[in-house]
Design an enzyme around this catalytic site. Structure first.
Site, short mmCIF file in Angstrom:
data_model
loop_
_atom_site.label_atom_id
_atom_site.label_comp_id
_atom_site.label_asym_id
_atom_site.label_seq_id
_atom_site.Cartn_x
_atom_site.Cartn_y
_atom_site.Cartn_z
N GLY A 1 6.52 7.65 0.71
CA GLY A 1 7.48 8.17 1.66
C GLY A 1 8.42 6.85 1.94
O GLY A 1 9.66 6.84 2.17
N CYS B 1 -1.58 4.43 11.07
CA CYS B 1 -1.35 5.69 11.60
C CYS B 1 -2.68 6.19 12.45
O CYS B 1 -3.15 7.25 12.64
CB CYS B 1 -0.81 6.87 10.77
SG CYS B 1 -2.13 7.19 9.21
N CYS C 1 0.98 -1.10 0.02
CA CYS C 1 0.20 -0.09 0.06
C CYS C 1 0.95 1.13 -0.09
O CYS C 1 0.97 2.14 1.13
CB CYS C 1 -0.90 -0.26 1.14
SG CYS C 1 -2.01 -1.33 1.26
N ALA C 2 1.55 1.46 -1.19
CA ALA C 2 2.72 2.14 -1.12
C ALA C 2 2.45 3.91 -1.27
O ALA C 2 3.21 4.63 -0.66
CB ALA C 2 3.71 1.99 -2.33
#
Length: 406
Positions: free
Chosen positions: A249, A357, A244-245
């Protein structure tokens, strides 16, 4: 007035169209604005979104009309005016009021001009700091955090979500750190080292000044985002799969030590990563909720799963006003599918990292425990757990997952 019009238009897009503030504030529309106007727009837009609940509380105290029933244009002008009056120094009260009235007229809502004028001229004072912080978060999220973290950590988290987060950058492995830091110092920029190698916090100086002095010798990236990628970057060699690039970053960080296969189903965001292709990153459109399209297996895999983002509310404040409790369960199901498909692609004896996150257990512990518990011999260890206000940087959760050797 032009800066206020621009801030109003961006806030209206967030409120009415579901746009994201980060994308709008980095769009070409701001390119023509001067530095002062950009600074005003950025502060006003993020401030209004961070403190939306508090601003609505102040507005509601001076009108019998329900805030939720107001036209989006009227409510946006009121919030923008209230934020200037209560949180921005150096702006005359009459200017904040009169130009908010002009904004509703410009938006063809002239019948509400009197309402906007009256509410803003008689706006009540701010509530105490702790109450303001609570008003700035949805009640269901506040209650969940109070239960999960306790009063002290929860209060620190609420306050952190209302502040501009610190800026971190990472020096590329190929550059001489002392030389780059010297260039930054000559440009009036000071940077503080962190507990992570080659990672620094910007102490003084602006982001444009850093970019002008250092060029591509460094990359701006949250300290805990860097920390997640480092969990796999410490053993260079065989290619790493980042399922899931986007926006890229962590792929870029991993590519400094190994070849990277970077996949994402969001083709538009994948296209935005095309400049990374020359840096040892192979881009591939894939939907990780489906079985992955590889005949081979990988020794290292990163699953930086799409999530609620509750660890990044200072950067992405509109998230808290859109997120609903049921969303956590649906996200958990989606994340579970992604993790299980990635586990199928992990070679015997291989290592993977699952990260979000998000601060919510439904997206973290629950997902990992279910996936790992269904596979004999697999092991999972939590490696990163950060909470804004208590720890530096954004809120991240990450697990190392090991597949037993054949």
């Amino acid at each position: 007035m032009e800066a206020r019009r621009l801030a109003f238009d961006l806030l209206l897009r967030v409120e009415r169209d579901g746009a994201y503030s980060d994308e709008l504030l980095h769009s070409r529309r701001l390119d023509g604005a001067g530095a002062r106007a950009k600074a005003f727009v950025t502060k006003a837009v993020l401030g209004c979104l961070r403190r939306q609940g508090e601003l609505d509380h102040l507005i509601a105290a001076k009108t019998s009309r329900s805030v939720g029933a107001m036209d989006a244009e009227v409510l946006t002008a009121l919030r923008l005016g209230a934020y200037q009056l209560r949180h921005m120094d150096g702006i005359p009260d009459h200017a904040a009021v009169s130009q908010s009235v002009e904004l509703v007229r410009r938006a063809r809502k002239g019948s509400a001009a009197g309402l906007v004028n009256a509410v803003l001229r008689h706006l009540p004072p701010l509530p105490p700091t702790a109450e303001s912080a609570r008003l700035c978060h949805p009640g269901w999220l506040l209650r969940r955090w109070q239960k999960a973290f306790g009063a002290g950590t929860c209060e620190a988290l609420l306050q952190a979500n209302l502040r501009q987060p610190a800026t971190y950058f990472r020096l590329r492995r190929s550059v001489d750190a002392a030389e780059v830091l010297a260039r930054l110092k000559s440009a009036g920029v000071s940077a503080e080292p962190t507990d992570l190698a080659r990672a620094y916090r910007l102490a003084t100086g602006s982001v444009p000044a850093v970019r002008q002095a250092a060029g591509d010798a460094l990359v701006f990236q949250d300290i805990n985002s860097q920390r997640v990628a480092e969990l796999l970057a410490d053993s260079p060699g065989s290619p790493v799969l980042d399922v899931c690039a986007a926006p890229g970053g962590k792929s870029r960080q991993l590519a400094e030590g190994a070849a990277v296969v970077a996949g994402d189903r969001r083709v538009k965001r994948l296209h935005a990563m095309r400049g990374l292709g020359s840096r040892g990153i192979e881009l591939l459109a894939l939907d990780a909720e489906r079985p992955l399209p590889f005949r081979r297996q990988f020794d290292r895999i990163l699953v930086d799963a799409p999530c609620s983002g509750t660890g990044t509310l200072a950067r992405n404040p509109e998230i808290k006003w859109r997120l609903q409790p049921d969303d956590l369960d649906s996200l958990s199901v989606r994340q579970g599918r992604i993790l299980e498909n990635a586990m199928d692609a992990l070679a015997p004896g291989g290592r993977m990292v699952y990260a979000t996150c998000s601060l919510e257990p439904e997206e973290n512990q629950h997902v990992v425990a279910k996936a790992v518990g269904a596979r004999a011999g697999w092991q999972a260890t939590q490696a990163v757990s950060t909470v804004p206000g208590t720890d530096p940087g954004d809120g991240f959760q990450a697990w190392r997952i090991l597949r037993p050797a054949a």
